[in-house]
Design a protein around this motif. Sequence first.
Motif, PDB file in Angstrom:
ATOM      1  N   SER A 144      43.876  23.121   5.113  1.00 27.73           N
ATOM      2  CA  SER A 144      45.074  22.990   5.940  1.00 27.73           C
ATOM      3  C   SER A 144      44.742  23.446   7.352  1.00 27.73           C
ATOM      4  CB  SER A 144      46.231  23.820   5.386  1.00 27.73           C
ATOM      5  OG  SER A 144      45.921  25.198   5.415  1.00 27.73           O
ATOM      6  N   HIS A 145      45.560  23.001   8.271  1.00 29.30           N
ATOM      7  CA  HIS A 145      45.389  23.435   9.653  1.00 29.30           C
ATOM      8  C   HIS A 145      45.529  24.948   9.749  1.00 29.30           C
ATOM      9  CE1 HIS A 145      44.983  19.656  11.702  1.00 29.30           C
ATOM     10  NE2 HIS A 145      46.027  19.153  11.075  1.00 29.30           N
ATOM     11  N   ALA A 146      46.534  25.474   9.049  1.00 25.75           N
ATOM     12  CA  ALA A 146      46.780  26.910   9.141  1.00 25.75           C
ATOM     13  C   ALA A 146      45.565  27.699   8.657  1.00 25.75           C
ATOM     14  CB  ALA A 146      48.017  27.271   8.323  1.00 25.75           C
ATOM     15  N   LEU A 147      44.998  27.264   7.526  1.00 27.30           N
ATOM     16  CA  LEU A 147      43.863  28.005   6.985  1.00 27.30           C
ATOM     17  C   LEU A 147      42.646  27.905   7.900  1.00 27.30           C
ATOM     18  CD1 LEU A 147      42.746  29.692   4.700  1.00 27.30           C
ATOM     19  CD2 LEU A 147      42.173  27.589   3.492  1.00 27.30           C
ATOM     20  N   SER A 148      42.441  26.733   8.490  1.00 27.65           N
ATOM     21  CA  SER A 148      41.286  26.596   9.379  1.00 27.65           C
ATOM     22  C   SER A 148      41.437  27.449  10.627  1.00 27.65           C
ATOM     23  CB  SER A 148      41.113  25.122   9.773  1.00 27.65           C
ATOM     24  OG  SER A 148      42.233  24.681  10.513  1.00 27.65           O
ATOM     25  N   ILE A 149      42.670  27.713  11.027  1.00 28.31           N
ATOM     26  CA  ILE A 149      42.888  28.579  12.188  1.00 28.31           C
ATOM     27  C   ILE A 149      42.814  30.044  11.781  1.00 28.31           C
ATOM     28  CG2 ILE A 149      44.608  29.243  13.928  1.00 28.31           C
ATOM     29  CD1 ILE A 149      45.605  26.337  13.831  1.00 28.31           C
ATOM     30  N   LEU A 150      43.340  30.344  10.596  1.00 29.25           N
ATOM     31  CA  LEU A 150      43.413  31.740  10.172  1.00 29.25           C
ATOM     32  C   LEU A 150      42.071  32.266   9.668  1.00 29.25           C
ATOM     33  CD1 LEU A 150      46.798  31.695   8.230  1.00 29.25           C
ATOM     34  CD2 LEU A 150      46.370  32.652  10.487  1.00 29.25           C
ATOM     35  N   ALA A 151      41.287  31.401   9.054  1.00 28.29           N
ATOM     36  CA  ALA A 151      40.071  31.877   8.406  1.00 28.29           C
ATOM     37  C   ALA A 151      39.132  32.612   9.361  1.00 28.29           C
ATOM     38  CB  ALA A 151      39.361  30.705   7.723  1.00 28.29           C
TER      39      ALA A 151
END
Lengths: 265, 253
Positions: free
Chosen positions: A130-137
């Motif tokens: 997900s976009h969120a995970l790629s930003i948060l990771a």
Amino acid sequence: MPLICFASPKGGVGKTTLAANVADALQRRGRRVLAIDFDAQNALRLHFALPITDTSGFMSQLPQRPDWRTLVRRTSSGVFLLPHGATDVRGALNLAQALDREPELLAAPMREILADPNLVVIADTPPGASHALSILAPMSNMVCAVLLADATSAALVPEISNGSFLGGGTIANLMAGRLRVILNGIEPKSRLSRAVSEMLTRHLGPRLLGAICREEMMAEAVAAQRFLLDVAPGSQAALDLQETTTAIEAALGAAPELFAARGAM
Amino acid sequence: MANEPDVARVAAAFNAPGLRYRSFGNMPVRTDAPRREASSQSPEVVLRELRSTSAAVRLAEGEASLPPRASAAMDVEGDTVTFPASGFTPAPVAPAPAPPPPAMAPLHVAPTFPVQPAVAAAPPSAPIPPPSFFPPAPVTAAPLPMPAPTLDAGLAVPLPLVAPAGPAVPEFTLLNSIQAALESPPVAARPTPEGTLARLRQQVASPAGAVQSADPAVTFPLGEAIRSMAGASPSPAPPNDTFGAAPRSSSPF
């Protein structure tokens, strides 16, 4: 400061339930915890006993650049919560396009949130990439991949091992070192569940952070919108949850400032 | 298209302005009809329009030449019902017995969850809650004194409270929505001295120790387990093979 992402390449494995209960367990240990829901299902709020009619949230308004401070809730358990907010198909598509076009839309408020050194942030991410995970990771101290003790989860172990669901290339290689696995819903009386659990234990080694026994009380605690440590503190799953929380704290290294009283800020 | 009156009646009965016709090259009898209101599509109105349309058709038949067909006539027309330029007389239709049904039910209906009667019987002296769809839960715990919460002292933004600090029990639970009440809470399984992860690691480290445990450890690989489930091994066939045999034997493929 610490950011712990609950993620999984597979859905329905108990990410949200574990994220909520780990946040509650950390809060009981005196930590100041903020749980953020990045999943469009908007279900994390139900674990924290928010009314089902309360549909406002952070991510659903992200394209409008909301002030996250005005959307933080103080739940009855003492954990702070940023709900996702209700969204529809158009809203979800707009959010995905906005994050694809401008990742800073989420990265900037996350940097502000993580600037508090005494705050443990628990992020519940949607299943899969997900976009969120790629930003948060890249911001996270630990990514907890939740798997079930079944065959389909075991088939996803290669994706867990190479971190491909967190991103590609260098990011995946970097994040693979921060990736830990929590095995959820272990049924000791099930032959296949034991086989998968043993295989994953052997394969993952120290990357297996925790193992949660399947417990009927866990499901009933969710239905009652309460936490497992409230409903069945002496259960096997509660013991497993406490051990998992201890392992998370140990992996985070230097403990942030502790707060003595439960709920005190 | 001999059943236009029937189709029109059905369209009117269902109050469905989306029913459309193609003219298939025939002269459009009525192309500039205004968009009708939902209430004007009652059977009486449609019948009245049908009668006037048939009169117009009879007038058009008397003309020597027809106007050239516009290409747009093949387009899907809006709510206009186009009839062929052939003489037809609407069959006598009994007047509609009932007024038109109301418009379609709204798509967004407020959910109605059944509530337990015990919750509704609140004492009259209780403070009137804000307008809420769900009844409030009884207060079971005294409010804890809490200072104004802030995430960051520098930001100093007061955080809103989810509930007014009194009730520790939410006013609505998922259990209420499914009308399930836990008469006797199930007894949680007694935990083992060590956690599940420690037991797994112990089993993996020393299979001999696992044999002595109550739950024998599974020592064969996962692939064998999956192959066994798929029936590749000579183990007893799963019961669904009985059901799978018949389609395979009778399938032409």
